[in-house]
Design an enzyme around this catalytic site. Structure first.
Site, PDB file in Angstrom:
ATOM      1  CB  CYS A 107      95.747  35.827  94.474  1.00  0.00           C
ATOM      2  SG  CYS A 107      94.939  34.287  93.504  1.00  0.00           S
ATOM      3  CG  HIS A 132      99.249  34.319  96.159  1.00  0.00           C
ATOM      4  ND1 HIS A 132      98.260  33.583  96.792  1.00  0.00           N
ATOM      5  CD2 HIS A 132      98.844  34.215  94.836  1.00  0.00           C
ATOM      6  CE1 HIS A 132      97.630  32.926  96.024  1.00  0.00           C
ATOM      7  NE2 HIS A 132      97.871  33.458  94.743  1.00  0.00           N
ATOM      8  CG  ASN A 160      96.615  29.733  94.239  1.00  0.00           C
ATOM      9  OD1 ASN A 160      96.151  30.177  95.241  1.00  0.00           O
ATOM     10  ND2 ASN A 160      96.813  30.368  93.107  1.00  0.00           N
TER      11      ASN A 160
END
Ligand code: UT7
Length: 335
Positions: free
Chosen positions: A114, A262, A292
């Site tokens: 991430c 993020h 995501n």
């Protein structure tokens, strides 16, 4: 020493939309649970398009190159961040080089999940700062959907992740008050397995082990996440690393024009927004539409925020990420 600045952005997501309703036909889940816990309404999963991590990265890169107004042969270095490469090796950086027909410049692959895009622009920034390279292509791309457990067993992880790619062109900036002012990178390997995919891996479990065991209950080749533990660490580390970036540049929270976190979970973004007392207009979220997308989430969000006119010249833009590793980081940018 130079600064670097972003002069071109692009993103690409596969056409196939997968709603929460559709997921509930594959596993025991429902729209209410997913929206309440994560804010996600739908995500894109590659279906018939033939897209891969590298081809999505190439599509995003082409847009970024065009918008930067440079030629692909002006690119001095390629940085590719992903946790879902097309091949075990080599990484997708060289595949992008081939697809874009770029001469023999260096290509590096970043394995920071991430936080991959922030690590990626930090690497690019260092090369530009020293004068070694002038134009660097940074890509974050992920194809999660091929590797998710789409049964009830995997629902705690699979409903969260989506496919897509984003890219940026960084170039030399001579004015030290403009562009990327600083980047801040951290990791804590102690928690490496709290959000991980252990197989296939040379260390613990290779493909031959999986085949030999032939175990229908084998979960080792699906991503594992200790959700609540990750969540608790995320909110702390996001806050810390944003503050670290602001303090390093003698900036206050009020100076933030746009925070692009993020897109891990809308609840995490909202927690940070509340903690820093930021207005809705100061935080950009699009997890509702894409889920995501790990290394791709920041460049996709940054591109959309820019396309929607939410980032203007002179703005202070803050990027921040946390994820598997654990790894986390921030970038403070004067646009
Ligand atoms: O991007 C990298 C960083 N990642 C993150 O930051 C993610 C951080 N973690 C999270 O966002 C949250 O932990 C999740 C959204 C992943 C999960 O939310 P949670 O509130 O922590 O749920 P949980 O895992 O504690 O599960 C609660 C319940 C369980 O049922 P019981 O044991 O209470 O009966 C789960 O089995 O919800 C159940 N559950 C589901 N139910 C319906 C788990 N997944 C689902 C699902 N649909 N998809």
């Amino acid at each position: 020493m130079y600064n670097s600045k972003i002069i071109g952005l692009g993103h690409y997501v596969p056409e196939n939309v997968v709603t929460n309703e559709e997921l509930s036909t594959m596993m025991d889940t429902n729209d209410e649970w997913i929206q309440e816990r994560t804010g996600i309404r739908e995500r894109r999963w590659v279906k018939d398009s033939g897209d891969t991590t590298s081809t999505m990265g190439v599509k995003a890169a082409k847009k970024a190159i065009e918008r930067a107004g440079i030629d692909k042969d002006d690119i001095d270095f390629i940085v590719f961040a992903t946790l879902s490469p097309d091949m075990y090796f080599p990484g997708p950086g060289v595949q992008v080089q081939k697809a874009l027909d770029i001469k023999t410049v260096g290509a590096i692959d970043i394995r920071n999940q991430c936080s991959g895009f922030i690590y990626g622009i930090s690497v690019a920034d260092q090369f530009i700062k020293t004068g070694m390279y002038k134009n660097v292509l940074v890509i974050g791309s992920e194809l999660h959907s091929h590797g998710l457990d789409k049964t009830t067993r995997g629902r705690g992880v699979s409903v969260i992740f989506g496919d897509g790619a984003g890219a940026a062109i960084l170039t030399r900036e001579e004015d030290p008050s403009k562009g990327i002012l600083s980047t801040h990178l951290h990791s804590e390997g102690e928690h490496a397995e709290e959000l991980s995919l252990v197989a296939p891996g040379m260390g613990k479990r290779w493909v031959s082990d999986i085949i030999a065991d032939n175990d229908p209950n084998d979960e080792s080749y699906y991503p594992y996440m200790n959700g609540q533990f990750v969540f608790k660490n995320a909110v702390v580390r996001f806050s810390e690393v944003i503050m670290e970036g602001l303090i390093a540049n003698k900036l206050e929270v009020d100076d933030i024009d746009m925070l692009i976190p993020h897109q891990a979970n809308l609840r995490i973004s909202q927690f940070i927004q509340k903690k820093f007392k930021l207005e809705d207009s100061q935080v950009f979220n699009n997890i509702q539409n894409y889920g995501n997308t790990t290394a791709a989430s920041i460049p996709i969000a940054l591109t959309e925020a820019w396309e929607q006119g939410k980032i203007k010249e002179g703005d202070t833009v803050v990027l921040a990420a946390f994820g598997s590793g654990f790894t986390w980081g921030s970038a403070i940018i004067k646009w």
